[in-house]
Scaffold this active site. Structure first.
Site, PDB file in Angstrom:
ATOM      1  N   ASP A 179      -7.123  -7.675   4.996  1.00  0.00           N
ATOM      2  CA  ASP A 179      -6.229  -8.526   4.205  1.00  0.00           C
ATOM      3  C   ASP A 179      -5.687  -9.713   5.002  1.00  0.00           C
ATOM      4  OD1 ASP A 179      -6.587  -7.025   1.945  1.00  0.00           O
ATOM      5  OD2 ASP A 179      -4.804  -5.786   2.244  1.00  0.00           O
ATOM      6  N   ARG A 235      -3.316 -13.977  -2.183  1.00  0.00           N
ATOM      7  CA  ARG A 235      -3.422 -14.342  -0.758  1.00  0.00           C
ATOM      8  C   ARG A 235      -4.050 -15.722  -0.584  1.00  0.00           C
ATOM      9  NH1 ARG A 235      -1.476  -9.546   1.242  1.00  0.00           N
ATOM     10  NH2 ARG A 235      -2.450  -7.711   0.365  1.00  0.00           N
ATOM     11  N   SER A 292       0.839  -1.212   0.000  1.00  0.00           N
ATOM     12  CA  SER A 292       0.000   0.000   0.000  1.00  0.00           C
ATOM     13  C   SER A 292       0.868   1.254   0.000  1.00  0.00           C
ATOM     14  CB  SER A 292      -0.886   0.028   1.251  1.00  0.00           C
ATOM     15  OG  SER A 292      -1.838  -0.982   1.196  1.00  0.00           O
TER      16      SER A 292
HETATM   17  C1  S3P Z   1      -5.645  -1.292   0.064  1.00  0.00           C
HETATM   18  C2  S3P Z   1      -6.849  -1.249   0.706  1.00  0.00           C
HETATM   19  C3  S3P Z   1      -7.670  -2.437   0.971  1.00  0.00           C
HETATM   20  C4  S3P Z   1      -6.863  -3.723   0.833  1.00  0.00           C
HETATM   21  C5  S3P Z   1      -5.983  -3.733  -0.373  1.00  0.00           C
HETATM   22  C6  S3P Z   1      -5.021  -2.552  -0.348  1.00  0.00           C
HETATM   23  C7  S3P Z   1      -4.937  -0.025  -0.173  1.00  0.00           C
HETATM   24  O1  S3P Z   1      -8.712  -2.468   0.032  1.00  0.00           O
HETATM   25  O2  S3P Z   1      -7.720  -4.830   0.825  1.00  0.00           O
HETATM   26  O3  S3P Z   1      -5.237  -4.929  -0.411  1.00  0.00           O
HETATM   27  O4  S3P Z   1      -3.732  -0.037  -0.461  1.00  0.00           O
HETATM   28  O5  S3P Z   1      -5.578   1.024  -0.049  1.00  0.00           O
HETATM   29  P1  S3P Z   1     -10.087  -1.684   0.343  1.00  0.00           P
HETATM   30  O6  S3P Z   1      -9.680  -0.369   0.775  1.00  0.00           O
HETATM   31  O7  S3P Z   1     -10.860  -1.614  -0.916  1.00  0.00           O
HETATM   32  O8  S3P Z   1     -10.750  -2.496   1.399  1.00  0.00           O
END
Ligand code: S3P
Length: 449
Positions: A330, A404, A31
């Site tokens: 996650d 995952r 992220s």
């Molecule tokens: C992420 C936010 C999450 C997560 C994804 C990465 C991000 O998704 O599941 O793997 O980097 O902002 P959501 O915000 O749609 O739940």
């Protein structure tokens, strides 16, 4: 006897592991890496990023930002990526379609970014991403000025036209999603005036922290209902940075659970980011009885980071309430494996968002566990896992392009009685290219079939 379930070279058979031991360096956070590539590209000057995650997903963001005009150079010798940006609102018109592969974060954040610039973009993705909902970002972005140029069902492929004349938004988030929040925030960076985003349920806050670090005009407070109030005044120049990316807790989660469920194991896992919106699963694993010790704590990129020691443990079932779902989003696959090897029942509540991840992870958890001899039931949006210290295994797992799910099946099979086959482990390289190597180094065993 397990049947061969795929003709490509990416299918494997996971064998029982005796014990695990080793010192692991957690790969960098996905992220934060996506966001730093984008923010570095919006600065004028040189941003130097040490330990940027170079996986399939982040490479997609790099390629997209190059297409939008940024110069991004990998300095392998110093493990650094140098970015020479184009300035806020300086996006070039891409000369070709932007391919987003499997990456939901690239898709949603880049749609936000381009929405307030005068560019027209064709976005496309792989089969998994083309089935994921984009309406959740397209609808609020359309209110700000984004135009959807084709008859679209809110899914990829899609052609979008951004607008330099976008209007600031005042939006209350209805889907608790960091991607939706961040899309609006990236759009707001190039909009004259103040955009306000109200977030009733807290999601990962990396965009907020990084906007502050890069010098955006942002304030984050609580409103009188106790909701997060994010205010951004656009068009402020960003300042190029030197950054070191901390390790990804969501990747480490699989290794931590492996250390807990395989008897006689001891793993030292370094460089795990402890941001409270990401590391809550560690608290739950400790509550389950996990022997997890925090060793060193330090700060990287404005985030708390630590090294931990994990030893095999006798685990108990756990209950996670709906309100914390975004902070565990996650890690439910990893948590459900811990639950499978624990004593008693676990209940994970409010998992509707798991149905729209890289695959339908709600069903993926049910299939992974039920096919492997662990009872896992669906009660509305909750998952109920009835633990079984002797997980049978002997299952054939389909990954459906979900990194995952592949890693979860590989961990589950480390301690199951019978071997588990997995049809395709190639998606793991979207987030954790070193996973196979580390898995073998610590004592995991599998072979290609
Ligand atoms: C992420 C936010 C999450 C997560 C994804 C990465 C991000 O998704 O599941 O793997 O980097 O902002 P959501 O915000 O749609 O739940």
């Amino acid at each position: 006897m397990i049947m061969k379930i795929n003709n490509k070279n990416n299918a494997i058979l996971v064998k029982h592991s005796k014990s695990l031991e080793g010192l692991i360096q957690t790969p960098s956070d996905k992220s934060i890496s996506h966001r730093c590539i984008m923010l570095g590209s919006l600065c004028v000057g040189e941003t130097k990023i040490k330990n940027l995650l170079l996986s399939e997903d982040t490479t997609i963001t790099i390629n997209a930002m190059r297409e939008f005009g940024a110069k991004i150079i990998e300095d392998k010798e110093n493990n650094t990526v140098n970015i020479y940006g184009i300035g806020i609102g300086g996006l070039f018109q891409p000369s070709k379609n932007i391919y987003l592969g499997n990456s939901g974060t690239s898709a949603r954040l880049l749609m936000g970014l381009m929405s307030s610039c005068s560019v027209e973009v064709n976005f496309e993705g792989d089969n998994s991403l083309s089935n994921r909902p984009m309406g959740r970002v397209l609808n609020p972005l359309s209110e700000m000025g984004l135009e959807i140029l084709d008859e679209s069902s809110g899914k990829l492929p899609i052609r979008l036209r951004g607008s330099k004349m976008s209007i600031p938004i005042n939006h209350k988030i209805t889907v608790p999603s960091a991607q939706v929040k961040s899309a609006l925030m990236f759009s707001a960076l190039n909009i004259k005036g103040k955009s306000t985003i109200v977030e009733p349920i807290m999601t990962r806050d990396h965009t907020e922290r990084l906007f502050e670090l890069f010098g955006a005009d942002i304030s984050v407070t609580r409103n009188n209902e106790g909701y997060n109030l994010i205010e951004i005044i656009g068009e402020k120049k960003l300042k190029a940075q030197e950054l070191d990316i901390p390790g990804d807790p969501s990747s480490a989660a699989f290794l931590i659970v492996a250390g807990l469920i395989v008897p006689k194991s001891k793993l030292i896992i370094n460089n795990i980011m402890l941001n409270p919106t990401r590391s809550l699963f560690i608290d739950y694993l400790i509550e389950m009885g996990g022997d997890i010790k925090f060793k060193n704590k330090y700060v990287k990129c404005g985030e708390q980071v630590c090294d931990i020691e994990v030893r095999s443990s006798k685990l108990r079932g756990i209950h996670t309430p709906k309100e914390v779902a975004p902070s565990l989003i996650d890690e439910y696959l990893a948590l459900s494996i811990a639950a499978a090897y624990a004593e008693g029942e676990s209940r994970f509540c409010g998992l509707s968002e798991l149905r729209v991840k890289e695959s339908n992870r709600f069903n993926a958890i049910k299939d992974l566990l039920n096919l492997s001899g662990v009872s896992c039931q669906e009660v509305e949006d909750d998952l109920l896992v009835k633990a079984n210290e002797n997980v049978r295994g002997g299952s054939a797992i389909k990954v459906n392009l979900d990194h995952r799910v592949a890693m979860a099946a590989m961990i589950l099979g480390m301690n199951s009685k019978y071997e588990i086959s997995i049809d395709d482990i190639s998606p793991i390289s979207t987030s954790f290219p070193e996973f196979e190597k580390i898995y073998s180094q610590i004592g995991g065993s599998y072979r290609y079939i």
